[in-house]
Motif scaffolding. Structure first.
Motif, short mmCIF file in Angstrom:
data_model
loop_
_atom_site.label_atom_id
_atom_site.label_comp_id
_atom_site.label_asym_id
_atom_site.label_seq_id
_atom_site.Cartn_x
_atom_site.Cartn_y
_atom_site.Cartn_z
N ARG A 167 9.65 -23.39 17.85
CA ARG A 167 10.36 -22.10 17.92
C ARG A 167 9.56 -21.08 18.72
NH1 ARG A 167 13.85 -18.35 16.42
NH2 ARG A 167 13.26 -16.51 15.21
N PHE A 168 8.26 -20.98 18.46
CA PHE A 168 7.42 -20.02 19.20
C PHE A 168 7.30 -20.42 20.67
CE2 PHE A 168 4.92 -18.51 15.22
CZ PHE A 168 5.95 -17.63 14.93
N ALA A 169 7.24 -21.71 20.94
CA ALA A 169 7.16 -22.16 22.33
C ALA A 169 8.41 -21.74 23.10
CB ALA A 169 6.96 -23.67 22.39
N ARG A 170 9.57 -21.81 22.44
CA ARG A 170 10.81 -21.38 23.10
C ARG A 170 10.78 -19.89 23.42
NH1 ARG A 170 13.13 -24.78 19.10
NH2 ARG A 170 13.73 -22.99 17.82
N GLN A 171 9.98 -19.14 22.67
CA GLN A 171 9.88 -17.70 22.90
C GLN A 171 8.71 -17.35 23.83
OE1 GLN A 171 12.17 -15.63 22.08
NE2 GLN A 171 13.35 -17.04 20.78
N GLY A 172 8.05 -18.35 24.40
CA GLY A 172 7.04 -18.10 25.42
C GLY A 172 5.61 -18.02 24.95
N LEU A 173 5.32 -18.32 23.67
CA LEU A 173 3.94 -18.35 23.22
C LEU A 173 3.27 -19.61 23.76
CD1 LEU A 173 5.23 -16.25 21.26
CD2 LEU A 173 3.53 -16.96 19.59
N GLU A 174 1.96 -19.52 24.00
CA GLU A 174 1.24 -20.61 24.65
C GLU A 174 0.05 -21.05 23.81
OE1 GLU A 174 0.27 -18.83 28.42
OE2 GLU A 174 2.24 -19.27 29.28
#
Length: 389
Positions: A167-174
């Motif tokens: 979910r966080f990856a879909r929001q651009g967290l790396e």
């Protein structure tokens, strides 16, 4: 290795965060590390602990819940970090504490530990009955932009579940690392099931031992959706008697008590600080009834599984991530009517078969010591990489 954890939500009367931090101190002591917990408190004070110490920073009370305090000025927190000279810094919230840890000018590597999905805790809790997850996320694009900026100031973002990492990856967290949680081994067991205790819990709900006993455990905060759980139980037909035994306290406790006064077969037991008694209650319930979708990892859900207690949980979040058809019924998050249907489906099933499957699943739940072994190994790797530069 010295680890400074800027822990914004640690408090003496806290719930899951306090339990986690206490285990973290034990793990640091076991592994030979030093944990310095920087926490907001009523005064500046150092409290020694096996495995390290708590450095309390004088901070104002949180208006929404006086049991907690909130970091305010940056200077006092940064002075603690300057004086401690940690090898590794952890920011354990995305709010003020996480921002202060991320903006500290020290050279130590740092990790942002996301213990929950903030959009699920607040907006989805309040708006989930009206709007889709995608729509709510789009409305809160400003928050995701903020979180991406915060994430950029850290070397890693740590989460406890793959679903949240995705979910966080879909929001651009790396640079996201999954370090699965676990629970303290041996505390919860189906051997603790006590039919006399079960009967007394049902009696508190105004029912006899032929009824179905549901238990819910957790803070009485909006994201736990305790009022929704209570309304769901009231929607179950009288021909299928169900009692809800509510364990916990918190921000909405007065509201929960007021609502319970108008509903049959709901008992508000208050907070339970005796872990052994809590484990006996969990094992003696017929199912855990849970409402939150905001947790990274459902600690209380895992404890139920280790107790051989089946689940009735929302089909999302950390609770939904642990649910399987063999031992759980799921429902649409926040939907009391759908939750009532899940209760009825559960009541029609073979409880012993559900319990056996739940316990077998509980055996697969990780141990909390293994979690800290992996977490501290990750931190040591980051420290070693920084020193090699």
């Amino acid at each position: 290795m010295k680890i400074a954890d800027v822990s914004e939500f640690y408090a003496p009367q806290g719930g899951g965060v306090k339990t986690y931090v206490e285990a973290k101190f034990r793990a640091a002591d076991r592994l030979g590390h030093t944990l310095v917990l920087v926490a907001p408190g009523p005064e500046d004070r150092v409290e020694p602990r096996p495995g390290g110490r708590i450095v309390w920073v004088k901070s104002p009370v949180m208006p929404a819940d006086p049991r907690y305090r909130m970091f305010w000025k940056a200077g006092p927190v940064w002075r603690v970090l300057d004086e401690e000279k940690p090898d590794m810094v952890e920011g354990s919230s995305p709010w003020r504490g996480g921002w202060l840890a991320g903006q500290w000018r020290g050279k130590a590597p740092r990790a942002l530990f996301m213990h929950a999905d903030p959009v699920a805790v607040y907006p989805q809790t309040l708006l989930g009955g009206f709007l889709s997850e995608k729509t709510i996320d789009s409305f809160f694009g400003w928050f995701w932009r903020y979180l991406r900026r915060l994430d950029a100031s850290y070397d890693r973002c740590v989460v406890a579940g793959q679903w949240l990492a995705d979910r966080f990856a879909r929001q651009g967290l790396e640079r996201i690392e999954v370090v699965p949680f676990g629970i303290q081994g041996g505390e919860f067991s189906p051997a603790l099931r006590d039919e006399t205790l079960r009967a007394s819990m049902l009696a508190a709900c105004g029912l006899d031992s032929r009824a179905t006993l549901l238990v819910t455990v957790g803070r009485h905060h909006p994201e736990k959706r305790v009022p929704m759980l209570m309304r769901a139980v009231s929607m179950v037909p009288k021909e299928q008697p169900v009692g809800l035994y509510v364990i916990g306290d918190g921000l909405q406790h007065a509201k929960v008590c007021k609502l319970a006064a108008g509903l049959p077969h709901v008992h508000i037991a208050g907070a339970e600080t005796d872990r052994m008694r809590l484990a006996r209650m969990m094992a003696s319930a017929d199912a855990l009834f849970h409402g939150s979708t905001a947790e990274t990892f459902g600690f209380v859900v895992a404890e139920a599984l280790c107790s051989g207690t089946p689940l009735i949980v929302p089909a999302a979040g950390g609770a939904g991530d642990l649910a399987r058809p063999a031992y759980a019924e799921t429902y649409k998050p926040g939907d009391a009517q759908d939750a009532a249907c899940a209760i009825m489906r559960f009541a029609a099933r073979d409880r012993q078969a559900l319990s056996t499957a739940a316990y077998e699943a509980g055996l697969q739940v990780g141990d909390i010591e293994r979690h800290f072994d992996r977490l501290f190994a990750l931190y040591q790797k980051l420290v070693d990489q920084k020193r090699a530069c």
